[in-house]
Design an enzyme around this catalytic site. Structure first.
Site, PDB file in Angstrom:
ATOM      1  N   SER A 185       0.826  -1.204   0.000  1.00 45.01           N
ATOM      2  CA  SER A 185       0.000   0.000   0.000  1.00 45.01           C
ATOM      3  C   SER A 185       0.862   1.255   0.000  1.00 45.01           C
ATOM      4  CB  SER A 185      -0.921  -0.008   1.228  1.00 45.01           C
ATOM      5  OG  SER A 185      -1.799   1.102   1.213  1.00 45.01           O
ATOM      6  N   ALA A 186       1.957   1.233   0.757  1.00 43.36           N
ATOM      7  CA  ALA A 186       2.864   2.384   0.803  1.00 43.36           C
ATOM      8  C   ALA A 186       3.499   2.625  -0.563  1.00 43.36           C
ATOM      9  CB  ALA A 186       3.950   2.146   1.856  1.00 43.36           C
ATOM     10  N   TRP A 242       2.364   1.712  -3.434  1.00 44.10           N
ATOM     11  CA  TRP A 242       1.299   2.164  -4.352  1.00 44.10           C
ATOM     12  C   TRP A 242       1.109   3.672  -4.257  1.00 44.10           C
ATOM     13  CZ3 TRP A 242      -4.085   3.470  -3.042  1.00 44.10           C
ATOM     14  CH2 TRP A 242      -4.905   3.597  -4.168  1.00 44.10           C
ATOM     15  N   HIS A 243       1.219   4.219  -3.057  1.00 38.40           N
ATOM     16  CA  HIS A 243       1.070   5.662  -2.880  1.00 38.40           C
ATOM     17  C   HIS A 243       2.284   6.430  -3.392  1.00 38.40           C
ATOM     18  CE1 HIS A 243      -2.204   4.528  -0.099  1.00 38.40           C
ATOM     19  NE2 HIS A 243      -2.653   5.750  -0.293  1.00 38.40           N
ATOM     20  N   GLY A 244       3.471   5.849  -3.296  1.00 40.00           N
ATOM     21  CA  GLY A 244       4.685   6.533  -3.731  1.00 40.00           C
ATOM     22  C   GLY A 244       5.842   6.215  -2.804  1.00 40.00           C
TER      23      GLY A 244
END
Length: 466
Positions: A356-357, A359-361
């Site tokens: 998830s991290a 995916w955010h950048g």
């Protein structure tokens, strides 16, 4: 004159011209999604979905945005066409690699933090959609007996046509900010099958009341955000005056800065919810199948505001915040790295939060936030186990543990959220240090204590055969 009007409009609400242009296109997804209902044929609906999404992307981000979207879409479709057994694996890693490259090239986190906008947000949603489509097509080869319920429900036996695929990927209602949905749902919605089929009573759910509710909610969220954001700027964390405050005031400011930032996301997801509802895709069944008097629109829901703000446990946060992405992470990451016959543990949770991290950048603030969230959730589970170990007769003590878990969630969540907002390592550490790393120390302390004091939940005696 048009440029002048855009500048004055943007200045009046405190955003840049590019953000204003995006907001106008974003709100336009509501009437455009409604017009989808009037398109006469299945083929026409697919073309309309693809064309409207591509056109709004062009107006919002420019022509290059659609070229970026073509890359993961091509990766997904070609992998399904050429090598089905590994199509999900190929799309997952190549899709994420391209997304990360775009994050790094455009420094998207800095742009968002400074009030700018680019197409990487829409690319994030698109990446999840093409990955799930490829994985579900891969699952279509497997025997149904060994599959989880979500795999059985979403797997694709046949490869979607190119126009179906483009319509699914670019469907304007979810293209900009989600929610993520499945290819199988998109096809059934378009073809009026499954729950979208006309009932025996000939009833179709009316989306208008639910749409108005979502729009009204969006208006409140935007008004509250615009009121709060000038009072709690993120730059305050590195200003000398912040360091002069006492501990409680510094932590109070962290809470209010996090609280303020969340209303921006509540606004965005409320608009998306309205778009998906009015198109009909958000329909998720009737509360009572016999009477069919009240429709449910859970498929469009991406946030439960009261659920987030009043969560009794950190475990509940993924159920209320960015709901559809949390569901995607559970189905396509968390559950798939658990070995058959084994229970998921902290490793699976940490791996999911790391994905998830990424995916955010690749900003330190994102990485720190999601590692923190893994600790937060595991610590909350430990508190819940202690709560369950208390005999039911001791109701007061149980309620005290529920309250402790609530306070724990409020403290750790709003402390951790600072990293998600400021992004840089220096600003994150400065903010954390100013409150003595309270949101890191507490979950680690709870987890260590849970190993020293392992308690089993009190199970009620099973009744004999009634």
């Amino acid at each position: 004159m048009e440029s002048l009007d855009m500048n004055s409009m943007a200045a009046s609400i405190g955003v840049s011209v590019s953000v204003l242009r995006f907001l106008l296109c974003f709100v336009a997804t509501i009437p455009i999604s409604f017009l989808w209902r009037l398109v006469p044929s299945r083929l026409g609906k697919h073309i309309y979905s693809a064309a409207s999404g591509a056109f709004l992307s062009y107006l919002s981000f420019g022509f290059s945005s659609n070229l970026h979207f073509l890359v993961p879409m091509t990766i997904g479709y070609v992998s399904m066409a050429i090598y089905r057994p590994l199509s999900g694996f190929i799309t997952f890693f190549l899709g994420f690699a391209y997304l990360i490259g775009c994050h790094v090239f455009y420094m998207s986190g800095d742009a968002w933090k400074e009030g700018g906008i680019d197409s990487t947000g829409a690319l994030m949603v698109l990446t999840l959609k093409v990955i799930s489509c490829s994985i579900n097509y891969n699952d279509g080869m497997l025997k149904e007996e060994g599959l989880r319920e979500a795999q059985k429900k979403n797997r694709l036996i046949q490869m979607p046509s190119l126009i179906e695929y483009f319509g699914y990927c670019l469907c304007c209602g979810s293209h900009f900010a989600g929610p993520v949905f499945e290819m199988k749902d998109y096809l059934q919605w378009t073809e009026e099958k499954g729950i979208w089929a006309v009932s025996e009573k000939g009833k179709r759910p009316s989306p208008f009341v639910a749409t108005i509710r979502a729009i009204f909610q969006a208006g409140i969220c935007m008004a509250l955000y615009l009121y709060l954001v000038p009072q709690f700027p993120l730059t305050r964390f590195t200003e000398p005056v912040y360091q002069e405050w006492g501990f409680l005031k510094r932590f109070g400011y962290q809470y209010m800065a996090s609280f303020t930032a969340r209303w921006k996301y509540y606004f965005i997801w409320s608009i998306s919810e309205a778009s998906i509802i009015i198109s009909g895709l958000g329909f998720s069944g009737w509360t009572d199948e016999k009477t069919q008097t009240k429709a449910k629109w859970d498929r469009a829901k991406n946030v439960d505001i009261l659920g987030v703000e009043l969560a009794k446990s950190a475990v509940q946060i993924p159920l209320y915040w960015n709901i559809q992405v949390s569901t995607w992470l559970r189905h396509y990451v968390y559950e798939r790295i658990v070995k058959p016959g084994k229970k998921a543990g902290f490793f699976q949770l940490l791996a999911t939060q790391t994905i998830s991290a990424v995916w955010h950048g690749l900003y330190p603030g994102y990485i720190i936030f999601f590692v923190q969230s893994a600790l937060m959730i595991d610590g909350s589970k430990a508190i819940y186990r202690w709560q369950q170990a208390i005999p039911p007769k001791m109701a007061m003590l149980r309620n005290i543990m529920v309250f402790i878990n609530f306070i724990y969630t409020v403290v750790v969540l709003n402390y951790s959220s600072v990293g998600f907002m400021v992004l840089s390592l220096h600003e994150t550490i400065v903010a954390f240090k100013s409150v003595y790393y309270i949101g890191t120390v507490i979950p680690i302390g709870v987890l260590l204590l849970s190993y020293l004091v392992p308690l089993k939940p009190v199970r009620p005696k099973t009744r004999k055969e009634e």
